[in-house]
Design an enzyme around this catalytic site. Structure first.
Site, PDB file in Angstrom:
ATOM      1  N   VAL A  14     -59.659  47.368   8.981  1.00 32.52           N
ATOM      2  CA  VAL A  14     -58.642  48.418   9.141  1.00 32.52           C
ATOM      3  C   VAL A  14     -59.224  49.605   9.916  1.00 32.52           C
ATOM      4  CG1 VAL A  14     -56.985  49.894   7.948  1.00 32.52           C
ATOM      5  CG2 VAL A  14     -57.556  47.654   6.992  1.00 32.52           C
ATOM      6  N   LYS A 106     -55.165  49.863  -2.088  1.00 35.46           N
ATOM      7  CA  LYS A 106     -54.146  49.572  -3.132  1.00 35.46           C
ATOM      8  C   LYS A 106     -54.756  49.546  -4.516  1.00 35.46           C
ATOM      9  CE  LYS A 106     -55.108  45.716  -1.148  1.00 35.46           C
ATOM     10  NZ  LYS A 106     -54.982  44.858  -0.069  1.00 35.46           N
ATOM     11  N   GLU A 130     -49.695  54.998   2.780  1.00 34.95           N
ATOM     12  CA  GLU A 130     -48.717  54.024   3.289  1.00 34.95           C
ATOM     13  C   GLU A 130     -49.333  52.645   3.501  1.00 34.95           C
ATOM     14  OE1 GLU A 130     -45.618  52.474   3.744  1.00 34.95           O
ATOM     15  OE2 GLU A 130     -44.998  54.508   4.255  1.00 34.95           O
ATOM     16  N   GLY A 135     -49.154  46.347   4.477  1.00 36.84           N
ATOM     17  CA  GLY A 135     -49.704  46.917   5.721  1.00 36.84           C
ATOM     18  C   GLY A 135     -48.730  47.463   6.740  1.00 36.84           C
ATOM     19  N   ILE A 137     -45.423  47.355   6.956  1.00 33.85           N
ATOM     20  CA  ILE A 137     -44.045  47.726   6.582  1.00 33.85           C
ATOM     21  C   ILE A 137     -44.076  49.138   5.990  1.00 33.85           C
ATOM     22  CG2 ILE A 137     -42.002  47.089   5.244  1.00 33.85           C
ATOM     23  CD1 ILE A 137     -43.173  44.282   4.932  1.00 33.85           C
ATOM     24  N   GLY A 188     -59.587  32.462   8.336  1.00 30.83           N
ATOM     25  CA  GLY A 188     -59.765  33.875   8.020  1.00 30.83           C
ATOM     26  C   GLY A 188     -58.577  34.494   7.304  1.00 30.83           C
ATOM     27  N   GLU A 191     -60.107  34.776   1.692  1.00 30.14           N
ATOM     28  CA  GLU A 191     -61.517  35.122   1.571  1.00 30.14           C
ATOM     29  C   GLU A 191     -62.289  33.987   0.899  1.00 30.14           C
ATOM     30  OE1 GLU A 191     -62.051  38.972  -0.080  1.00 30.14           O
ATOM     31  OE2 GLU A 191     -60.497  39.817   1.207  1.00 30.14           O
ATOM     32  N   LYS A 206     -50.126  45.949  -5.718  1.00 36.77           N
ATOM     33  CA  LYS A 206     -49.094  46.437  -4.800  1.00 36.77           C
ATOM     34  C   LYS A 206     -47.777  46.671  -5.538  1.00 36.77           C
ATOM     35  CE  LYS A 206     -51.149  44.028  -0.863  1.00 36.77           C
ATOM     36  NZ  LYS A 206     -51.162  42.763  -0.157  1.00 36.77           N
ATOM     37  N   GLY A 303     -53.728  42.915   8.456  1.00 38.82           N
ATOM     38  CA  GLY A 303     -54.250  42.806   9.821  1.00 38.82           C
ATOM     39  C   GLY A 303     -54.659  44.174  10.309  1.00 38.82           C
TER      40      GLY A 303
HETATM   41  N1  LIG Z   1     -57.628  44.007   5.901  1.00 39.27           N
HETATM   42  C1  LIG Z   1     -56.338  44.278   5.852  1.00 39.27           C
HETATM   43  O1  LIG Z   1     -55.530  43.723   6.583  1.00 39.27           O
HETATM   44  C2  LIG Z   1     -55.840  45.326   4.883  1.00 39.27           C
HETATM   45  C3  LIG Z   1     -54.453  45.559   4.774  1.00 39.27           C
HETATM   46  C4  LIG Z   1     -53.993  46.567   3.931  1.00 39.27           C
HETATM   47  C5  LIG Z   1     -54.902  47.330   3.200  1.00 39.27           C
HETATM   48  N2  LIG Z   1     -56.243  47.056   3.295  1.00 39.27           N
HETATM   49  C6  LIG Z   1     -57.169  47.880   2.529  1.00 39.27           C
HETATM   50  O2  LIG Z   1     -57.949  48.630   3.461  1.00 39.27           O
HETATM   51  C7  LIG Z   1     -59.244  48.885   2.909  1.00 39.27           C
HETATM   52  C8  LIG Z   1     -60.319  48.384   3.900  1.00 39.27           C
HETATM   53  O3  LIG Z   1     -60.135  46.987   4.095  1.00 39.27           O
HETATM   54  P1  LIG Z   1     -60.892  46.192   5.255  1.00 39.27           P
HETATM   55  O4  LIG Z   1     -60.266  44.852   5.316  1.00 39.27           O
HETATM   56  O5  LIG Z   1     -60.945  47.033   6.474  1.00 39.27           O
HETATM   57  O6  LIG Z   1     -62.364  46.071   4.610  1.00 39.27           O
HETATM   58  P2  LIG Z   1     -63.721  45.679   5.365  1.00 39.27           P
HETATM   59  O7  LIG Z   1     -63.450  44.973   6.628  1.00 39.27           O
HETATM   60  O8  LIG Z   1     -64.564  45.030   4.326  1.00 39.27           O
HETATM   61  O9  LIG Z   1     -64.339  47.104   5.714  1.00 39.27           O
HETATM   62  C9  LIG Z   1     -64.933  47.936   4.770  1.00 39.27           C
HETATM   63  C10 LIG Z   1     -65.777  48.958   5.482  1.00 39.27           C
HETATM   64  O10 LIG Z   1     -66.341  49.852   4.522  1.00 39.27           O
HETATM   65  C11 LIG Z   1     -67.691  50.082   4.879  1.00 39.27           C
HETATM   66  N3  LIG Z   1     -68.437  50.472   3.670  1.00 39.27           N
HETATM   67  C12 LIG Z   1     -68.686  49.745   2.569  1.00 39.27           C
HETATM   68  N4  LIG Z   1     -69.417  50.461   1.696  1.00 39.27           N
HETATM   69  C13 LIG Z   1     -69.650  51.654   2.279  1.00 39.27           C
HETATM   70  C14 LIG Z   1     -70.355  52.816   1.903  1.00 39.27           C
HETATM   71  N5  LIG Z   1     -70.982  52.909   0.730  1.00 39.27           N
HETATM   72  N6  LIG Z   1     -70.381  53.865   2.743  1.00 39.27           N
HETATM   73  C15 LIG Z   1     -69.747  53.799   3.945  1.00 39.27           C
HETATM   74  N7  LIG Z   1     -69.056  52.721   4.363  1.00 39.27           N
HETATM   75  C16 LIG Z   1     -69.007  51.658   3.536  1.00 39.27           C
HETATM   76  C17 LIG Z   1     -68.192  48.785   5.466  1.00 39.27           C
HETATM   77  O11 LIG Z   1     -69.302  49.075   6.255  1.00 39.27           O
HETATM   78  P3  LIG Z   1     -70.082  48.003   7.207  1.00 39.27           P
HETATM   79  O12 LIG Z   1     -69.066  47.305   8.035  1.00 39.27           O
HETATM   80  O13 LIG Z   1     -70.932  48.874   8.031  1.00 39.27           O
HETATM   81  O14 LIG Z   1     -70.820  47.102   6.293  1.00 39.27           O
HETATM   82  C18 LIG Z   1     -66.961  48.367   6.261  1.00 39.27           C
HETATM   83  O15 LIG Z   1     -66.993  48.932   7.547  1.00 39.27           O
HETATM   84  C19 LIG Z   1     -59.264  48.176   1.559  1.00 39.27           C
HETATM   85  O16 LIG Z   1     -58.917  49.107   0.559  1.00 39.27           O
HETATM   86  C20 LIG Z   1     -58.176  47.119   1.695  1.00 39.27           C
HETATM   87  O17 LIG Z   1     -57.602  46.750   0.453  1.00 39.27           O
HETATM   88  C21 LIG Z   1     -56.725  46.074   4.125  1.00 39.27           C
END
Ligand SMILES: NC(=O)c1ccc[n+]([C@@H]2O[C@H](COP(=O)([O-])OP(=O)(O)OC[C@H]3O[C@@H](n4cnc5c(N)ncnc54)[C@H](OP(=O)(O)O)[C@@H]3O)[C@@H](O)[C@H]2O)c1
Length: 434
Positions: A14, A106, A130, A135, A137, A188, A191, A206, A303
């Protein structure tokens, strides 16, 4: 204030989507706002490995989130780390330092959104979320603003793209659950540890957030009956289709005479309902209002880019409020429990049910099952059996007239002890036309 400055913590899926949108669409965003929205600092665990878009200009890069939440020039902190540990510390410290926060988290908002909002209000800062549900919507804005004048009677959602991808792939191709799950992991969509998605835990967070917004109640994940999709197989789609239905992981919050029934569970829904056409990783939310009746919202549930749009739109709203000095200090979790929406156990709901059995064929099976149902005053509606060669593992289905979930649970428990069953019966509610 010439410009509003943003610090982004978390540069994963994100975070990278958010930066890409701010970089590519920055000019238009600034034109829409009438002032400049600027990313001044970014942070992740391995920031040195991240590619920061050049169009963002000079940006402070650090691995220490504390540098951002205490940075005097930053007005808004974006929390995109996820989880409830570090993320909670980031949000709490940012609020304590009088920064507004935008988050996509969430889990954190479902478990402690109300408390965080109280803190943000006391600190006179803003909190926007939001992106935390569905995501792409903009459902928070809909519930908080668009239809907030209505009295919501029900909210249905397909809120987990991974489960929906698995179910709809199984439905289309007749492929077993394990095969589709492995394919989703390869692509992908799921997980390595898929339990959050397929056991309904992600969807439960959610639904907790959406129902709190829709009904103005304090609703926590523990108020929601939750069951995942592990037991659903292609055979269930075969039977569901014969009944004019399909199966989806349905998130439901329904007002009844006794209170609010909340559940995340696989359910049979009519193939003619619009929710049945939600395929693959898409999400949808259907809200029924007492006055405005039905509204439906559909889009990408996750996404980097669709979720990034939600984050950037929140940033724009919060930035406007900061600039114009009108932060929106009303918690969306505005619950002094209204009472009429008090959550009640799902066991009290009355529904028709689908019971699927796998048995070692022999005489007297139906009469043994019918005897248990009759003793509980449950009326059998129909018995369905698709032809099968394998008499050692024979699936068939009994549908039940509307009855309480409590009675069905007791019957299923008793049936599970019968020696001809290869596994406990699978019981799914059959939703009345939505
Ligand atoms: N993925 C989706 O489509 C989606 C949709 C809706 C909501 N969300 C929500 O959005 C949030 C992020 O999701 P994501 O999929 O983007 O997760 P992600 O790809 O796992 O990214 C998490 C990020 O947090 C960083 N991080 C972890 N621990 C940290 C720390 N102690 N200090 C600083 N940075 C740290 C990681 O760093 P490194 O990369 O450097 O290791 C990584 O860049 C979550 O709450 C998820 O539920 C995700």
């Amino acid at each position: 204030m010439e410009q509003v400055n943003v610090g982004i913590i978390g540069l994963g899926n994100v975070g990278s989507g958010t930066m890409a949108i701010l970089a590519e669409n920055g000019e238009q965003i600034d034109l829409k706002l009438g002032f400049r929205l600027r990313v001044k600092a970014v942070c992740s665990e391995h920031t040195e490995q991240k590619k920061i878009p050049e169009a963002l200009g000079p940006v402070l890069k650090t691995n220490d989130w504390r540098q951002l939440v205490s940075h005097p020039d930053l007005h808004i902190i974006v929390e995109l780390v996820g989880g409830t540990q570090v993320a909670a510390e980031i949000v709490n410290t940012a609020i304590a330092n009088k920064k507004s926060v935008v988050t996509a988290n969430k889990e954190l908002m479902a478990s402690s959104g109300a408390e965080l909002w109280d803190r943000a209000i006391a600190a006179r800062t803003n909190l926007a979320m939001e992106a935390s549900v569905a995501g792409g919507i903009p459902i928070h804005a809909v519930l908080r603003e668009g239809i907030s004048g209505d009295r919501i009677v029900a909210l249905y959602g397909i809120l987990n793209g991974t489960s929906n991808y698995i179910l709809t792939s199984m439905e289309k191709r007749g492929t077993p659950f394990e095969t589709v799950l492995a394919e989703a992991q390869r692509l992908g969509y799921a997980e390595a540890d898929p339990s959050n998605d397929i056991d309904g835990i992600d969807a439960r967070s959610k639904l907790a957030i959406l129902s709190a917004l829709a009904f103005g109640e304090k609703i926590t994940p523990s108020d929601i009956f939750t069951e995942g999709i592990r037991r659903i197989g292609p055979v269930d789609f075969e039977y569901a289709h014969r009944l004019g239905h399909t199966i989806r992981l349905l998130c439901a919050a329904r007002q009844t005479e006794d209170g609010l029934v909340l559940s995340v569970r696989p359910a049979l829904i009519s193939t003619s309902t619009i929710l049945a056409s939600v395929q693959g990783s898409y999400n949808a939310v259907w809200v029924k209002g007492h006055f405005g009746e039905d509204t439906f919202y559909y889009g990408r549930g996750a996404g980097p880019l669709p979720t990034g749009v939600a984050v950037v739109s929140d940033l724009m709203r919060v930035a406007r409020e900061i600039r114009d000095g009108s932060p929106e200090r009303v918690s969306p979790f505005a619950h002094k429990r209204l009472g009429i929406y008090k959550p009640i156990p799902v066991a009290r709901q009355k529904r028709a049910y689908y019971l699927r059995f796998r048995v070692m064929d022999r005489e007297g099976i139906i009469s043994a099952l019918a005897g248990i149902l009759a003793a509980k005053h449950i009326s059998l509606d129909a018995v369905l059996q698709v032809p099968s060669e394998n008499k050692r593992d024979l699936p068939f289905v009994i549908t039940l007239e509307p009855t309480t979930e409590q009675a069905v649970r007791q019957a299923v428990e008793e049936m599970s002890r019968l020696d001809f069953l290869l596994e406990p019966p699978l019981a799914l509610p059959i939703e009345p036309p939505l």
